[in-house]
Design an enzyme around this catalytic site. Structure first.
Site, PDB file in Angstrom:
ATOM      1  N   PRO A 156       0.837  -1.197   0.000  1.00  0.00           N
ATOM      2  CG  PRO A 156       0.048  -1.004   2.176  1.00  0.00           C
ATOM      3  CD  PRO A 156       0.751  -1.948   1.262  1.00  0.00           C
ATOM      4  CB  THR A 171      -0.052   7.642   0.816  1.00  0.00           C
ATOM      5  OG1 THR A 171      -0.614   6.963   1.944  1.00  0.00           O
ATOM      6  CG2 THR A 171      -0.726   8.989   0.663  1.00  0.00           C
ATOM      7  CD  GLN A 187      -2.566   0.098   4.688  1.00  0.00           C
ATOM      8  OE1 GLN A 187      -2.404   1.273   4.412  1.00  0.00           O
ATOM      9  NE2 GLN A 187      -1.568  -0.707   5.007  1.00  0.00           N
ATOM     10  CG  HIS A 233      -1.809   1.334   7.916  1.00  0.00           C
ATOM     11  ND1 HIS A 233      -0.662   0.798   8.442  1.00  0.00           N
ATOM     12  CD2 HIS A 233      -1.413   2.316   7.083  1.00  0.00           C
ATOM     13  CE1 HIS A 233       0.386   1.429   7.940  1.00  0.00           C
ATOM     14  NE2 HIS A 233      -0.045   2.362   7.102  1.00  0.00           N
ATOM     15  CE1 TYR A 235      -0.004   7.948   9.233  1.00  0.00           C
ATOM     16  CE2 TYR A 235       0.590   5.818   8.313  1.00  0.00           C
ATOM     17  CZ  TYR A 235       0.652   7.205   8.281  1.00  0.00           C
ATOM     18  OH  TYR A 235       1.382   7.850   7.312  1.00  0.00           O
ATOM     19  NE  ARG A 291       2.665  -1.646   5.943  1.00  0.00           N
ATOM     20  CZ  ARG A 291       3.504  -1.887   4.941  1.00  0.00           C
ATOM     21  NH1 ARG A 291       3.209  -2.814   4.043  1.00  0.00           N
ATOM     22  NH2 ARG A 291       4.638  -1.210   4.817  1.00  0.00           N
ATOM     23  N   GLY A 341      13.831  -1.372   1.203  1.00  0.00           N
ATOM     24  CA  GLY A 341      15.106  -1.273   0.520  1.00  0.00           C
ATOM     25  C   GLY A 341      15.690  -2.583   0.050  1.00  0.00           C
ATOM     26  N   GLY A 378       7.181  -2.028  -2.962  1.00  0.00           N
ATOM     27  CA  GLY A 378       6.536  -0.734  -3.148  1.00  0.00           C
ATOM     28  C   GLY A 378       6.988  -0.019  -4.402  1.00  0.00           C
TER      29      GLY A 378
END
Length: 359
Positions: free
Chosen positions: A26, A28, A101, A177, A182, A229, A292, A313
């Site tokens: 996911p 944004t 999500q 999420h 968050y 997640r 990464g 991602g």
């Protein structure tokens, strides 16, 4: 290439059998309409990437209170459902699967970014000591309002309602999420949650909200369409889970495992011992994201048995034909960071596929 062979095999996830073990994380993109309806290009964007086994759509607020950033999508009104229906149809027409999500930003918000322009809500009235982008530029994030017990129950109900709306919109399931600083993770961190009621203090209490949300959604749409997640140890949003953090996740995953959820999606932040413990505790599908991760290590966690699927991602963002490029060892497009948030089709739906690049 040897590592990747495993990633192209089918895998069961909840009630579905996916075509491969690659997942679009996911991300944004801040391209929704002002009312939170997915933007006009969203169906094309997600449809382009439907060759991965599973798409997890961008963080989507379950209520007005849940919005943190400008022009992020929602999934709690009739207009939202209609907009997401176009997205899920585009993905299904390409043979893909998509979970939406559900992201409640909690204190990571600013009144200028929400439909009702009210103070953000969180476990406790503690500001994150960071800034937020708004229509008038960067602003300090103000202190949130502490949720009352009644507010918490309403927030759980908001998640339940949003999950039902997602299914009505054609989503194959929802991912809670519980990561990246968050609301759900804010309950985990002692420096963001100083409550003295049943939602604060002990590990059991700090994980209670997450478990209640998962239970409510599982009851509403089925555990085999419900996922979560997690990002153990992540300091995003100013969170510090403290010395008890690893044990909190061991307890949480044990509780979630009893629910029979479709999967957990874990961001691996370097604690190999904890990751191995979570893998041993969890009996359903496990999606692993290593920030990464270099291309040459794609498939390593599936091959070792640490994960059932791997999430990516930026490589999927920049390569609508990510799976085809992996299979053919073709070069990858590089992501344009300047177009990640907001804007038009540039850096969104205009990344070339292999045949276009060759032409």
């Amino acid at each position: 290439m040897t590592l990747r062979i495993h990633t192209f095999t089918p895998v069961r996830l909840g009630r579905y059998v996916l075509q491969n073990r690659l997942v679009m994380s996911p991300m944004t993109r801040s391209r929704a309409k002002p009312d939170g309806t997915p933007g006009d290009l969203a169906a094309e964007y997600y449809g382009q990437r439907a060759d991965v086994g599973l798409i997890v759509a961008e963080g989507t607020q379950p209520s007005d209170d849940g919005q943190g950033y400008l022009t992020t999508p929602g999934i709690y009104t009739a207009a939202h459902v209609a907009g997401w229906k176009k997205v899920t149809t585009a993905v299904h027409n390409k043979g893909g699967r998509i979970f939406i999500q559900l992201m409640h930003a909690g204190r990571m918000s600013h009144p200028d970014n929400t439909p009702h322009h009210r103070q953000a809500v969180a476990p406790s009235a503690i500001a994150p000591a960071s800034q937020m982008f708004t229509a008038t530029g960067m602003q300090e994030i103000p202190a949130p309002r502490a949720l009352s017990t009644e507010d918490i129950h309403q927030t759980v109900a908001d998640f339940r309602h949003a999950a039902r709306a997602a299914i009505e919109a054609g989503a194959d399931g929802v991912e809670i999420h519980g990561a990246n600083g968050y609301l759900v993770q804010q309950f985990f961190a002692p420096n963001a949650n100083t409550r003295t009621d049943q939602y604060g203090g002990s590990i059991e209490n700090r994980t209670r909200f997450a478990v209640e949300v998962a239970k409510a959604i599982a009851e509403e749409i089925g555990a085999d369409r419900t996922a979560i997640r997690l990002s153990p140890g992540s300091p995003l949003g100013g969170l510090d889970e403290g010395a008890s953090g690893p044990d909190l996740y061991r307890h949480l995953v044990a509780q979630l495992n009893k629910l029979g959820l479709a999967y957990i999606h874990v961001m691996h932040n370097g604690d190999d011992r904890l990751m191995a413990d979570l893998r041993a505790q969890w009996k359903q599908a496990l999606i692993l994201n290593r920030p990464g991760r270099p291309r040459e290590e794609i498939g390593a966690d599936v091959a070792s048995g640490l994960a059932d699927l791997e999430a990516y991602g930026q490589m999927v963002l920049a390569n609508p034909d990510f799976v085809a490029r992996l299979k053919s060892d073709a070069p990858m497009n590089q992501a344009d960071h300047t177009t990640f948030f907001g804007g038009t089709s540039q850096g969104y739906t205009d990344y070339p596929a292999l045949e276009v690049a060759a032409a």
